[in-house]
Enzyme design. Structure first.
Site, PDB file in Angstrom:
ATOM      1  N   CYS A 168       0.868  -1.175   0.000  1.00  0.00           N
ATOM      2  CA  CYS A 168       0.000   0.000   0.000  1.00  0.00           C
ATOM      3  C   CYS A 168       0.901   1.219   0.000  1.00  0.00           C
ATOM      4  O   CYS A 168       1.976   1.207   0.591  1.00  0.00           O
ATOM      5  CB  CYS A 168      -0.882   0.002   1.241  1.00  0.00           C
ATOM      6  SG  CYS A 168      -1.943   1.453   1.327  1.00  0.00           S
ATOM      7  N   TYR A 251      -7.140   6.712   6.307  1.00  0.00           N
ATOM      8  CA  TYR A 251      -8.345   5.866   6.371  1.00  0.00           C
ATOM      9  C   TYR A 251      -8.926   5.795   7.779  1.00  0.00           C
ATOM     10  O   TYR A 251     -10.085   5.406   7.948  1.00  0.00           O
ATOM     11  CB  TYR A 251      -8.032   4.449   5.870  1.00  0.00           C
ATOM     12  CG  TYR A 251      -7.890   4.389   4.356  1.00  0.00           C
ATOM     13  CD1 TYR A 251      -8.977   4.094   3.548  1.00  0.00           C
ATOM     14  CD2 TYR A 251      -6.670   4.667   3.738  1.00  0.00           C
ATOM     15  CE1 TYR A 251      -8.857   4.058   2.168  1.00  0.00           C
ATOM     16  CE2 TYR A 251      -6.538   4.633   2.357  1.00  0.00           C
ATOM     17  CZ  TYR A 251      -7.637   4.328   1.578  1.00  0.00           C
ATOM     18  OH  TYR A 251      -7.518   4.294   0.214  1.00  0.00           O
TER      19      TYR A 251
HETATM   20  P1  NAD Z   1      -8.300  -0.358 -13.107  1.00  0.00           P
HETATM   21  O1  NAD Z   1      -9.780  -0.194 -13.062  1.00  0.00           O
HETATM   22  O2  NAD Z   1      -7.533   0.487 -14.029  1.00  0.00           O
HETATM   23  O3  NAD Z   1      -7.995  -1.892 -13.388  1.00  0.00           O
HETATM   24  C1  NAD Z   1      -6.721  -2.322 -13.806  1.00  0.00           C
HETATM   25  C2  NAD Z   1      -6.886  -3.357 -14.882  1.00  0.00           C
HETATM   26  O4  NAD Z   1      -7.336  -4.595 -14.353  1.00  0.00           O
HETATM   27  C3  NAD Z   1      -7.910  -2.990 -15.966  1.00  0.00           C
HETATM   28  O5  NAD Z   1      -7.246  -2.735 -17.174  1.00  0.00           O
HETATM   29  C4  NAD Z   1      -8.816  -4.198 -16.020  1.00  0.00           C
HETATM   30  O6  NAD Z   1      -9.224  -4.540 -17.327  1.00  0.00           O
HETATM   31  C5  NAD Z   1      -7.951  -5.269 -15.401  1.00  0.00           C
HETATM   32  N1  NAD Z   1      -8.623  -6.480 -14.929  1.00  0.00           N
HETATM   33  C6  NAD Z   1      -9.849  -6.623 -14.396  1.00  0.00           C
HETATM   34  N2  NAD Z   1     -10.087  -7.914 -14.097  1.00  0.00           N
HETATM   35  C7  NAD Z   1      -8.953  -8.596 -14.411  1.00  0.00           C
HETATM   36  C8  NAD Z   1      -8.560  -9.959 -14.338  1.00  0.00           C
HETATM   37  N3  NAD Z   1      -9.382 -10.885 -13.873  1.00  0.00           N
HETATM   38  N4  NAD Z   1      -7.319 -10.291 -14.756  1.00  0.00           N
HETATM   39  C9  NAD Z   1      -6.482  -9.377 -15.261  1.00  0.00           C
HETATM   40  N5  NAD Z   1      -6.803  -8.064 -15.355  1.00  0.00           N
HETATM   41  C10 NAD Z   1      -8.019  -7.696 -14.944  1.00  0.00           C
HETATM   42  O7  NAD Z   1      -7.802  -0.267 -11.627  1.00  0.00           O
HETATM   43  P2  NAD Z   1      -6.696   0.651 -10.917  1.00  0.00           P
HETATM   44  O8  NAD Z   1      -7.336   1.917 -10.532  1.00  0.00           O
HETATM   45  O9  NAD Z   1      -5.456   0.639 -11.658  1.00  0.00           O
HETATM   46  O10 NAD Z   1      -6.525  -0.200  -9.595  1.00  0.00           O
HETATM   47  C11 NAD Z   1      -6.134  -1.564  -9.693  1.00  0.00           C
HETATM   48  C12 NAD Z   1      -6.179  -2.215  -8.352  1.00  0.00           C
HETATM   49  O11 NAD Z   1      -5.174  -1.688  -7.525  1.00  0.00           O
HETATM   50  C13 NAD Z   1      -7.492  -2.049  -7.601  1.00  0.00           C
HETATM   51  O12 NAD Z   1      -7.801  -3.210  -6.891  1.00  0.00           O
HETATM   52  C14 NAD Z   1      -7.180  -0.917  -6.652  1.00  0.00           C
HETATM   53  O13 NAD Z   1      -8.004  -0.925  -5.519  1.00  0.00           O
HETATM   54  C15 NAD Z   1      -5.765  -1.219  -6.330  1.00  0.00           C
HETATM   55  N6  NAD Z   1      -4.993  -0.106  -5.787  1.00  0.00           N
HETATM   56  C16 NAD Z   1      -4.269  -0.390  -4.685  1.00  0.00           C
HETATM   57  C17 NAD Z   1      -3.543   0.586  -4.056  1.00  0.00           C
HETATM   58  C18 NAD Z   1      -2.804   0.232  -2.795  1.00  0.00           C
HETATM   59  O14 NAD Z   1      -2.392   1.103  -2.077  1.00  0.00           O
HETATM   60  N7  NAD Z   1      -2.640  -1.064  -2.484  1.00  0.00           N
HETATM   61  C19 NAD Z   1      -3.513   1.885  -4.587  1.00  0.00           C
HETATM   62  C20 NAD Z   1      -4.244   2.142  -5.748  1.00  0.00           C
HETATM   63  C21 NAD Z   1      -4.980   1.123  -6.339  1.00  0.00           C
HETATM   64  C1  G6P Z   2      -4.698   5.066  -1.997  1.00  0.00           C
HETATM   65  C2  G6P Z   2      -4.809   3.726  -1.397  1.00  0.00           C
HETATM   66  C3  G6P Z   2      -5.295   2.719  -2.347  1.00  0.00           C
HETATM   67  C4  G6P Z   2      -6.607   3.241  -2.857  1.00  0.00           C
HETATM   68  C5  G6P Z   2      -6.266   4.330  -3.796  1.00  0.00           C
HETATM   69  C6  G6P Z   2      -7.484   4.939  -4.415  1.00  0.00           C
HETATM   70  O1  G6P Z   2      -5.149   5.852  -0.989  1.00  0.00           O
HETATM   71  O2  G6P Z   2      -3.659   3.336  -0.724  1.00  0.00           O
HETATM   72  O3  G6P Z   2      -5.333   1.486  -1.749  1.00  0.00           O
HETATM   73  O4  G6P Z   2      -7.415   2.281  -3.400  1.00  0.00           O
HETATM   74  O5  G6P Z   2      -5.429   5.285  -3.210  1.00  0.00           O
HETATM   75  O6  G6P Z   2      -7.128   5.853  -5.381  1.00  0.00           O
HETATM   76  P1  G6P Z   2      -8.168   6.321  -6.474  1.00  0.00           P
HETATM   77  O7  G6P Z   2      -7.481   7.405  -7.202  1.00  0.00           O
HETATM   78  O8  G6P Z   2      -8.449   5.101  -7.306  1.00  0.00           O
HETATM   79  O9  G6P Z   2      -9.389   6.769  -5.751  1.00  0.00           O
HETATM   80 MN    MN Z   3      -3.765   1.230  -0.122  1.00  0.00          MN
END
Ligand code: NAD
Ligand code: G6P
Ligand code: MN
Ligand code: MN
Length: 431
Positions: A168, A251
């Site tokens: 994260c 959060y």
């Molecule tokens: P996004 O909506 O752009 O999705 C990324 C890609 O995943 C898309 O291109 C989609 O087609 C693909 N996808 C969907 N189902 C799939 C599958 N079964 N297999 C392969 N690809 C698949 O999402 P994003 O905004 O880039 O976020 C991606 C993930 O990362 C989310 O779960 C989000 O919550 C997470 N995220 C985590 C953090 C963190 O701090 N851990 C921060 C930001 C985002």
């Molecule tokens: C960060 C978190 C992620 C979260 C994301 C959302 O705060 O660590 O886990 O999902 O940002 O960002 P977004 O731009 O998709 O709202």
């Molecule tokens: Mn996070």
């Protein structure tokens, strides 16, 4: 050279991770990055994948970017697998945000009932990915970014043979704010994190050998802006923060300032839309930029997303494992006694020494009563969510949701659960 497979490669965050590998290429010899997506993400994958290709070309690093919809081909003999996929895409996120709001509860993609729904959709997919990994790259590390990151990490720890680390960016943001208020170089500041993903506390902050926790907390209590891009900055209750005497994460506002956050969400839903709806627009703008054939770097506009600094987390972690750096990073790992107030087999988010054998958590021992209760109840909710999602047990799911502090009671939990199952049924093979 190393082979990396990134699942959800069509994400708008991909330029972050590419930049991270480019910056570390002198010590981290990544030779292939396979960006994997699904049919629905084909167009995004092509756009961001082509930007990734231009980025490595411009940087002049010897690394091939491969785009594929064939996950198995990408996983074959991979050294590191990173996950950044979103099951159900942004429409599912928007539903996650809106269902709880119907019942006057926090509607957020990772905390409360929204995060529960996201976990139910995501767990079958992560288990499938791990099954493929067990066959095609059993020694690879899984670096999970997919939310809810702590719950997903715990699922992999408990139900697969894959080595996993959950990430994260929030602890990085906390480290940065601590350094900023101390007017210190971030490398001179050490934050000892302990807690859960999106419920992590900076329990102790050190600067050049001194415990400066109090100083940082006092500065925050004075009203220094501090949040992630996706969370409105509602400050803190000053007396509460001063007595807490540690650094909460953004959060925590959903728990410490529930009513205020809920009102803000209800207002936002009526005006600019939920965060998912806002992100839809931001993402469309980002992909317009990414299409520009002259663009060959990560654009500044990506900072509008909540996940900024993601590459610092993911690429630095991979670098530290590969080079056995033994640096300290906050990650999600098996507790294994590090936090005495939590079971051994659960995932916790805590400062760890990163070695080639994996992250070794620093010892926390018992935490203060003032944070213990919330941490334990949310962890119990997470444990039951994993069980419910793995088995498809309705009653387990109902207990999990009822226990979540952001869900009012069992009657509302039942109504929400029925809505969640009905509106997500195409993604819930276990139910
Ligand atoms: P996004 O909506 O752009 O999705 C990324 C890609 O995943 C898309 O291109 C989609 O087609 C693909 N996808 C969907 N189902 C799939 C599958 N079964 N297999 C392969 N690809 C698949 O999402 P994003 O905004 O880039 O976020 C991606 C993930 O990362 C989310 O779960 C989000 O919550 C997470 N995220 C985590 C953090 C963190 O701090 N851990 C921060 C930001 C985002
Ligand atoms: C960060 C978190 C992620 C979260 C994301 C959302 O705060 O660590 O886990 O999902 O940002 O960002 P977004 O731009 O998709 O709202
Ligand atoms: Mn996070
Ligand atoms: Mn409750």
């Amino acid at each position: 050279g190393l082979k990396i497979a990134t699942i959800g490669g069509g994400s708008s965050y991909t330029p972050e991770i590419i930049e991270g590998f480019i910056n570390r290429h002198h010590e981290l010899p990544v030779k292939e990055i396979w960006l994997v997506d699904i049919e629905e993400g084909r167009e995004k994958l092509e756009i961001v994948g082509n930007l990734a290709k231009r980025m490595v070309e411009k940087a002049g690093v010897d690394c091939e970017i491969k785009l594929t919809l064939d996950r198995r081909e990408a996983l074959k003999d991979a050294d590191f697998v990173t996950t950044q996929f979103r099951v159900g895409l942004l429409d599912a996120r928007i539903r996650d945000e809106k269902i709880p709001l119907r019942y006057n509860c926090i509607g957020q993609e990772t905390t409360g009932a929204g995060g529960f729904a996201k976990a139910l959709r995501t767990i079958p997919v992560i288990l499938d990915i791990c099954k493929d990994m067990e066959e095609l790259c059993p020694d690879a590390w899984l670096v999970n970014f997919t939310n809810p990151s702590g719950i997903i990490t715990e699922t992999v720890l408990k139900h697969t043979n894959i080595k996993v680390v959950g990430l994260c960016n929030v602890p990085i943001l906390m480290h940065m704010i601590a350094a900023q208020v101390l007017e210190a170089d971030k490398d001179d500041v050490l934050v000892h994190f302990a807690g859960l993903n999106h419920l992590v506390w900076g329990r102790k902050i050190y600067y050049k050998g001194k415990d400066v926790t109090r100083k940082v907390v006092e500065k925050l209590a004075d009203g220094v802006n501090f949040t992630a891009k996706n969370i409105p900055d509602m400050g803190w209750v000053k007396e509460h923060l001063l007595d807490l005497n540690m650094l909460p994460c953004p959060y925590h506002r959903y728990f410490y300032l529930t009513d205020k956050m809920l009102k803000e969400e209800i207002e936002a839903a009526k005006t600019e839309g939920t965060r998912g709806e806002v992100v839809k627009k931001v993402e469309a703008e980002l992909f317009e930029l990414y299409k520009d054939p002259n663009l060959a770097e990560k654009p500044k506009q990506l900072e509008q997303r909540g996940g900024q600094y993601y590459s610092d987390a993911a690429c630095e972690l991979i670098n530290a494992i590969y080079n056995d750096k033994r640096i300290i990073m906050p990650v999600n790992v098996q507790n294994n006694g590090a936090i005495s107030d939590l079971p051994e087999d659960v995932a916790v988010e805590t400062s760890c020494v990163i070695t080639k054998h994996g992250p070794m958590p620093l010892n926390t021992g018992h935490v203060e009563t003032k944070i213990r209760g919330l941490m334990q109840v949310v962890k119990a909710y997470e444990e039951m969510t994993v069980e419910a999602a793995v088995t498809g047990d309705y009653n387990r799911a109902l207990q999990a949701l009822t226990m979540n502090p952001l869900v009012t009671d069992s009657e509302i939990a039942k109504k929400m659960l029925d809505d969640i199952i009905r509106e997500n049924i195409e993604y819930l093979p276990q139910f």
